[in-house]
Design an enzyme around this catalytic site. Sequence first.
Site, PDB file in Angstrom:
ATOM      1  N   LYS A  14     -20.130  12.886  -7.416  1.00  0.00           N
ATOM      2  CA  LYS A  14     -19.940  11.878  -6.383  1.00  0.00           C
ATOM      3  C   LYS A  14     -20.022  10.512  -7.049  1.00  0.00           C
ATOM      4  O   LYS A  14     -20.750  10.333  -8.020  1.00  0.00           O
ATOM      5  CB  LYS A  14     -21.002  12.014  -5.302  1.00  0.00           C
ATOM      6  CG  LYS A  14     -20.844  13.295  -4.508  1.00  0.00           C
ATOM      7  CD  LYS A  14     -21.880  13.444  -3.448  1.00  0.00           C
ATOM      8  CE  LYS A  14     -21.651  14.764  -2.708  1.00  0.00           C
ATOM      9  NZ  LYS A  14     -22.648  14.982  -1.659  1.00  0.00           N
TER      10      LYS A  14
ATOM     11  N   HIS B 230     -24.184  10.093  -2.623  1.00  0.00           N
ATOM     12  CA  HIS B 230     -23.602   8.786  -2.903  1.00  0.00           C
ATOM     13  C   HIS B 230     -24.667   7.694  -2.906  1.00  0.00           C
ATOM     14  O   HIS B 230     -24.685   6.837  -3.789  1.00  0.00           O
ATOM     15  CB  HIS B 230     -22.511   8.465  -1.880  1.00  0.00           C
ATOM     16  CG  HIS B 230     -21.341   9.380  -1.977  1.00  0.00           C
ATOM     17  ND1 HIS B 230     -21.214  10.501  -1.196  1.00  0.00           N
ATOM     18  CD2 HIS B 230     -20.261   9.355  -2.781  1.00  0.00           C
ATOM     19  CE1 HIS B 230     -20.098  11.127  -1.510  1.00  0.00           C
ATOM     20  NE2 HIS B 230     -19.499  10.455  -2.476  1.00  0.00           N
TER      21      HIS B 230
END
Length: 171
Positions: free
Chosen positions: A64, A92
Amino acid sequence: MDAYDSDQPLFCDDTGEALNEAARKLVLSALAEDKRAEVEGDGKTLGAVLSSIPVVDCAIGTWKYVQVQLTHPDEPDTFVLVVRSYNHCSYHAENYQELMRRLRRDAKTKGCVGRVIGGGRIRFDKGAGVCEVYGYSKTFGRTPGCNEKTADIIRKACPEFKKVSWSDSGY
Protein backbone atom coordinates in the site's frame (compact mmCIF):
# COMPACT_ATOMS: atom_id res chain seq x y z
CA MET A 1 2.12 6.25 21.81
CA ASP A 2 1.18 6.28 18.14
CA ALA A 3 -1.39 4.02 16.55
CA TYR A 4 1.37 2.02 14.90
CA ASP A 5 2.69 0.93 18.31
CA SER A 6 -0.67 -0.55 19.33
CA ASP A 7 -1.30 -4.30 19.43
CA GLN A 8 -4.99 -3.69 18.69
CA PRO A 9 -6.29 -3.88 15.10
CA LEU A 10 -6.38 -0.37 13.68
CA PHE A 11 -8.55 -0.63 10.57
CA CYS A 12 -11.17 -2.98 9.18
CA ASP A 13 -9.63 -4.92 6.29
CA ASP A 14 -12.98 -4.93 4.44
CA THR A 15 -14.12 -1.32 4.83
CA GLY A 16 -10.99 0.59 5.85
CA GLU A 17 -12.90 2.05 8.80
CA ALA A 18 -10.87 3.04 11.86
CA LEU A 19 -11.53 0.53 14.66
CA ASN A 20 -10.25 2.47 17.66
CA GLU A 21 -9.55 5.99 18.85
CA ALA A 22 -5.84 5.85 17.95
CA ALA A 23 -6.68 4.95 14.35
CA ARG A 24 -9.36 7.68 14.13
CA LYS A 25 -6.87 10.28 15.38
CA LEU A 26 -4.30 9.07 12.85
CA VAL A 27 -6.74 9.48 9.94
CA LEU A 28 -7.83 12.93 11.10
CA SER A 29 -4.20 13.99 11.41
CA ALA A 30 -3.38 12.69 7.95
CA LEU A 31 -6.27 14.53 6.32
CA ALA A 32 -6.68 17.74 8.25
CA GLU A 33 -3.23 19.25 8.67
CA ASP A 34 -2.30 21.98 6.22
CA LYS A 35 -4.61 22.80 3.34
CA ARG A 36 -3.05 26.09 2.22
CA ALA A 37 -1.62 24.91 -1.07
CA GLU A 38 -3.38 23.45 -4.06
CA VAL A 39 -2.31 19.96 -5.07
CA GLU A 40 -1.38 20.82 -8.65
CA GLY A 41 1.55 23.03 -7.69
CA ASP A 42 2.24 26.68 -7.35
CA GLY A 43 5.39 27.00 -9.43
CA LYS A 44 7.48 28.32 -6.54
CA THR A 45 11.01 27.12 -5.90
CA LEU A 46 11.42 24.83 -2.92
CA GLY A 47 13.64 25.93 -0.07
CA ALA A 48 16.35 23.91 1.64
CA VAL A 49 13.99 21.89 3.86
CA LEU A 50 11.47 20.64 1.30
CA SER A 51 14.07 20.11 -1.42
CA SER A 52 16.03 17.84 0.95
CA ILE A 53 13.17 15.31 1.17
CA PRO A 54 13.29 12.41 -1.31
CA VAL A 55 10.19 12.56 -3.48
CA VAL A 56 9.90 8.77 -3.80
CA ASP A 57 10.70 6.21 -1.12
CA CYS A 58 9.03 2.91 -1.92
CA ALA A 59 9.77 -0.57 -0.68
CA ILE A 60 10.56 -3.23 -3.26
CA GLY A 61 7.54 -5.46 -3.84
CA THR A 62 3.80 -4.81 -3.75
CA TRP A 63 2.55 -2.63 -0.90
CA LYS A 64 0.00 0.00 0.00
CA TYR A 65 1.23 3.53 -0.72
CA VAL A 66 0.26 7.11 0.11
CA GLN A 67 0.79 10.36 -1.72
CA VAL A 68 1.40 13.15 0.79
CA GLN A 69 1.62 16.91 0.39
CA LEU A 70 4.39 18.26 2.64
CA THR A 71 4.80 21.86 3.75
CA HIS A 72 7.11 23.53 6.22
CA PRO A 73 6.54 26.76 8.21
CA ASP A 74 9.92 28.17 7.12
CA GLU A 75 8.94 27.82 3.44
CA PRO A 76 5.51 29.44 3.19
CA ASP A 77 3.38 28.95 0.10
CA THR A 78 5.45 26.03 -1.21
CA PHE A 79 4.96 22.29 -0.94
CA VAL A 80 6.23 19.02 -2.30
CA LEU A 81 4.26 15.88 -3.16
CA VAL A 82 5.93 12.67 -2.00
CA VAL A 83 5.12 8.98 -2.48
CA ARG A 84 5.74 6.48 0.31
CA SER A 85 5.32 2.75 0.78
CA TYR A 86 6.98 0.87 3.61
CA ASN A 87 7.08 -2.92 3.76
CA HIS A 88 6.24 -3.03 7.47
CA CYS A 89 3.04 -0.96 7.15
CA SER A 90 -0.22 -2.85 6.71
CA TYR A 91 -2.41 0.22 6.22
CA HIS A 92 -2.27 3.46 4.24
CA ALA A 93 -2.48 5.56 7.40
CA GLU A 94 0.52 3.71 8.84
CA ASN A 95 2.59 4.71 5.78
CA TYR A 96 1.69 8.33 6.47
CA GLN A 97 2.54 7.93 10.15
CA GLU A 98 5.93 6.36 9.35
CA LEU A 99 6.78 9.18 6.93
CA MET A 100 5.94 11.81 9.53
CA ARG A 101 7.87 9.93 12.24
CA ARG A 102 10.98 9.91 10.03
CA LEU A 103 10.64 13.60 9.21
CA ARG A 104 10.27 14.52 12.90
CA ARG A 105 13.43 12.54 13.80
CA ASP A 106 15.56 14.47 11.30
CA ALA A 107 16.60 17.90 12.62
CA LYS A 108 16.47 19.37 9.10
CA THR A 109 12.91 18.25 8.34
CA LYS A 110 11.43 18.53 11.81
CA GLY A 111 8.36 20.75 11.68
CA CYS A 112 7.13 19.47 8.31
CA VAL A 113 3.39 19.20 8.02
CA GLY A 114 1.85 16.43 5.93
CA ARG A 115 -1.57 15.93 4.39
CA VAL A 116 -2.58 12.71 2.66
CA ILE A 117 -3.81 13.34 -0.88
CA GLY A 118 -4.64 9.69 -1.58
CA GLY A 119 -3.25 6.23 -1.90
CA GLY A 120 -3.57 2.80 -3.37
CA ARG A 121 -1.23 -0.04 -4.11
CA ILE A 122 2.14 0.02 -5.77
CA ARG A 123 4.30 -2.70 -7.25
CA PHE A 124 7.81 -1.27 -7.18
CA ASP A 125 10.57 -3.29 -8.84
CA LYS A 126 13.77 -1.24 -9.03
CA GLY A 127 15.77 -4.16 -10.45
CA ALA A 128 13.45 -4.59 -13.44
CA GLY A 129 12.79 -0.85 -13.69
CA VAL A 130 9.04 -1.39 -13.52
CA CYS A 131 6.40 0.26 -11.37
CA GLU A 132 2.62 -0.23 -11.35
CA VAL A 133 0.34 2.11 -9.41
CA TYR A 134 -3.29 1.01 -8.98
CA GLY A 135 -6.29 0.71 -6.70
CA TYR A 136 -7.32 3.01 -3.90
CA SER A 137 -7.26 3.44 -0.15
CA LYS A 138 -10.33 2.23 1.71
CA THR A 139 -9.34 4.48 4.61
CA PHE A 140 -8.87 7.69 2.61
CA GLY A 141 -11.29 6.86 -0.21
CA ARG A 142 -10.94 7.08 -3.96
CA THR A 143 -9.04 10.16 -5.04
CA PRO A 144 -9.47 10.91 -8.75
CA GLY A 145 -6.13 11.56 -10.42
CA CYS A 146 -4.01 10.35 -7.48
CA ASN A 147 -2.66 7.21 -9.18
CA GLU A 148 -1.91 9.08 -12.40
CA LYS A 149 -0.12 11.87 -10.49
CA THR A 150 1.80 9.29 -8.44
CA ALA A 151 2.98 7.59 -11.65
CA ASP A 152 4.11 11.01 -12.97
CA ILE A 153 6.02 11.70 -9.73
CA ILE A 154 7.78 8.33 -9.99
CA ARG A 155 8.65 8.84 -13.69
CA LYS A 156 10.34 12.15 -12.85
CA ALA A 157 12.10 10.89 -9.71
CA CYS A 158 13.16 7.54 -11.21
CA PRO A 159 14.08 8.21 -14.87
CA GLU A 160 15.93 4.88 -14.98
CA PHE A 161 12.61 3.00 -14.84
CA LYS A 162 11.63 1.48 -18.18
CA LYS A 163 7.92 1.33 -17.45
CA VAL A 164 5.72 3.20 -14.98
CA SER A 165 2.02 2.49 -15.39
CA TRP A 166 -1.11 3.40 -13.48
CA SER A 167 -4.74 2.36 -13.23
CA ASP A 168 -7.64 3.21 -10.98
CA SER A 169 -8.79 -0.42 -11.11
CA GLY A 170 -8.35 -3.01 -8.42
CA TYR A 171 -7.71 -2.83 -4.76
